[in-house]
Design a protein around this motif. Structure first.
Motif, PDB file in Angstrom:
ATOM      1  N   ILE A 131       0.875  -1.173   0.000  1.00 35.89           N
ATOM      2  CA  ILE A 131       0.000   0.000   0.000  1.00 35.89           C
ATOM      3  C   ILE A 131       0.906   1.214   0.000  1.00 35.89           C
ATOM      4  O   ILE A 131       1.827   1.316   0.819  1.00 35.89           O
ATOM      5  CB  ILE A 131      -0.913   0.019   1.237  1.00 35.89           C
ATOM      6  CG1 ILE A 131      -1.828  -1.208   1.249  1.00 35.89           C
ATOM      7  CG2 ILE A 131      -1.735   1.305   1.291  1.00 35.89           C
ATOM      8  CD1 ILE A 131      -2.599  -1.381   2.550  1.00 35.89           C
TER       9      ILE A 131
ATOM     10  N   LEU B  44      -1.183  -0.715  -4.090  1.00 34.50           N
ATOM     11  CA  LEU B  44      -2.510  -0.149  -3.880  1.00 34.50           C
ATOM     12  C   LEU B  44      -2.322   1.285  -3.400  1.00 34.50           C
ATOM     13  O   LEU B  44      -1.747   1.507  -2.332  1.00 34.50           O
ATOM     14  CB  LEU B  44      -3.277  -0.947  -2.825  1.00 34.50           C
ATOM     15  CG  LEU B  44      -3.651  -2.382  -3.176  1.00 34.50           C
ATOM     16  CD1 LEU B  44      -4.205  -3.094  -1.944  1.00 34.50           C
ATOM     17  CD2 LEU B  44      -4.682  -2.391  -4.301  1.00 34.50           C
TER      18      LEU B  44
ATOM     19  N   LEU C  53      -8.135  -0.663   3.113  1.00 35.65           N
ATOM     20  CA  LEU C  53      -7.378  -1.404   2.100  1.00 35.65           C
ATOM     21  C   LEU C  53      -6.770  -2.684   2.659  1.00 35.65           C
ATOM     22  O   LEU C  53      -6.504  -3.628   1.904  1.00 35.65           O
ATOM     23  CB  LEU C  53      -6.270  -0.518   1.521  1.00 35.65           C
ATOM     24  CG  LEU C  53      -6.710   0.658   0.650  1.00 35.65           C
ATOM     25  CD1 LEU C  53      -5.517   1.564   0.341  1.00 35.65           C
ATOM     26  CD2 LEU C  53      -7.339   0.152  -0.645  1.00 35.65           C
TER      27      LEU C  53
ATOM     28  N   ARG D 255      -0.308   2.061  -9.189  1.00 36.68           N
ATOM     29  CA  ARG D 255      -0.990   0.830  -9.611  1.00 36.68           C
ATOM     30  C   ARG D 255      -0.147   0.093 -10.653  1.00 36.68           C
ATOM     31  O   ARG D 255      -0.034  -1.139 -10.613  1.00 36.68           O
ATOM     32  CB  ARG D 255      -2.377   1.152 -10.179  1.00 36.68           C
ATOM     33  CG  ARG D 255      -3.381   1.638  -9.148  1.00 36.68           C
ATOM     34  CD  ARG D 255      -4.773   1.760  -9.747  1.00 36.68           C
ATOM     35  NE  ARG D 255      -5.693   2.360  -8.770  1.00 36.68           N
ATOM     36  CZ  ARG D 255      -6.015   3.630  -8.734  1.00 36.68           C
ATOM     37  NH1 ARG D 255      -5.514   4.475  -9.639  1.00 36.68           N
ATOM     38  NH2 ARG D 255      -6.845   4.099  -7.816  1.00 36.68           N
TER      39      ARG D 255
ATOM     40  N   ARG E 107      -8.251   4.980   5.810  1.00 36.52           N
ATOM     41  CA  ARG E 107      -8.123   4.534   4.425  1.00 36.52           C
ATOM     42  C   ARG E 107      -7.228   3.299   4.325  1.00 36.52           C
ATOM     43  O   ARG E 107      -7.507   2.375   3.558  1.00 36.52           O
ATOM     44  CB  ARG E 107      -7.562   5.673   3.563  1.00 36.52           C
ATOM     45  CG  ARG E 107      -8.542   6.822   3.368  1.00 36.52           C
ATOM     46  CD  ARG E 107      -8.080   7.782   2.281  1.00 36.52           C
ATOM     47  NE  ARG E 107      -6.843   8.485   2.632  1.00 36.52           N
ATOM     48  CZ  ARG E 107      -6.791   9.605   3.330  1.00 36.52           C
ATOM     49  NH1 ARG E 107      -7.912  10.156   3.805  1.00 36.52           N
ATOM     50  NH2 ARG E 107      -5.633  10.199   3.585  1.00 36.52           N
TER      51      ARG E 107
ATOM     52  N   THR F  11      -3.152   5.176  -2.016  1.00 37.15           N
ATOM     53  CA  THR F  11      -4.081   5.977  -1.232  1.00 37.15           C
ATOM     54  C   THR F  11      -3.456   7.346  -1.014  1.00 37.15           C
ATOM     55  O   THR F  11      -2.232   7.497  -1.125  1.00 37.15           O
ATOM     56  CB  THR F  11      -4.427   5.320   0.115  1.00 37.15           C
ATOM     57  OG1 THR F  11      -5.472   6.065   0.750  1.00 37.15           O
ATOM     58  CG2 THR F  11      -3.222   5.272   1.044  1.00 37.15           C
TER      59      THR F  11
END
Length: 304
Positions: free
Chosen positions: A173, A190, A205, A185, A201, A192
């Protein structure tokens, strides 16, 4: 006479200016390198501002730059004949506050041969980011199945760390500005956004929890990592010494010649990418403005 970029007082980017120097001679075990590219890092901006003046006395004119790529143009005594480094060898290496230059003397043993497919610009920005990311992941024990949170994942260190962690089998992340989310990505992370609400958040995830965190920002991001991860030995920061002292998180990163060889090899074969934005050496002021403003994707590199 060759030129270096230096400052005669602490201050904004405009204090940087060119200085002529005599061409240095390599001593025992050293190599003289003609620089083709040199990376610009946030620590350079901190040194220029005088952030470390209380602990690292400046010797004006103060030079900057900790990484480079170039061509060996002379060798000092005691450099092994027939070794990997010879006159004419294209190399990548690390320095200590002196790589913004047309020529540079360094220890020959610390140089890594630059493979032909690796572009000069990328090679010049790879040593600091590559070594820091590689050693940090090793120090934090990132392993297959881990969920790794990287704060500032779109910068130089973050870019390399995402890719290396994915190779290790970790789920990543990464925090970044919205415009860098598609980029993360593509790297396999991932994304944020950072800022208020980050803890919620990240939990959304990673509902089963986060195992390890790599902080490349400092400050409030440490609090988020502490709320997510019980084992503070698995929270690492490259920038926040205060958090190390107050919370017992780990100071991670550092130089490693084997790590540099590995990331250079991966970059040359396309296993690692590192976007670069280039400026001529004479435009170091503009390069510093960009780095100091943050939100750099990959690295800013000076070309010679």
């Amino acid at each position: 006479m060759p030129t270096v970029i230096a400052l005669t007082r602490f201050g904004p980017p405009e204090v940087l200016r060119p200085f002529p120097i005599e061409t240095p001679r390599p001593g025992p075990g050293q190599a003289l390198v003609r620089i083709h590219a040199a990376g610009v890092n946030p620590v350079d901006c901190k040194l220029r501002r005088g952030d470390f003046a209380d602990t690292i006395p400046a010797h004006f004119p103060q030079r900057l730059g900790n990484e480079f790529a170039g061509t060996v143009i002379a060798l000092g005594p005691d450099v092994p004949a027939g070794g990997a480094v010879a006159v004419g060898t294209h190399v990548v290496g690390s320095a200590t506050a002196q790589a913004y230059a047309e020529v540079l003397v360094v220890d020959a043993a610390g140089l890594v041969v630059k493979p032909p497919p690796l572009p000069w610009e990328m090679a010049g920005g790879l040593p600091a980011a590559g070594q820091t990311a590689h050693t940090a992941l090793s120090q934090l024990g990132v392993k297959p199945g881990d969920v790794l949170l990287i704060h500032a994942a779109a910068g130089g260190v973050g870019t390399i760390a995402v890719q290396l962690a994915r190779e290790l089998g970790a789920r990543v992340i990464g925090t970044a500005s919205e415009h860098n989310h598609d980029y993360l990505r593509d790297l396999g992370a991932l994304p944020t956004t950072y800022g208020p609400g980050l803890l919620d958040r990240v939990r959304a995830l990673a509902p089963d929890g986060v195992d390890v965190a790599l902080d490349l920002v400092g400050g409030d991001t440490i609090a988020t990592s502490l709320a997510l991860i019980h084992d503070r030995r698995r929270i690492g920061t490259t920038v926040d010494q205060r958090a190390v002292a107050e919370h017992g998180v780990r100071r991670v990163g550092g130089r490693s010649l084997p790590a540099l060889r590995e990331v250079v090899g991966k970059a040359a074969t396309g296993q690692l990418i590192l976007p670069v934005r280039t400026f001529p050496l004479s435009q170091a002021v503009a390069a510093h403005r960009i780095v100091e403003n943050g939100h750099v994707r990959g690295k800013v590199v000076l070309t010679v």
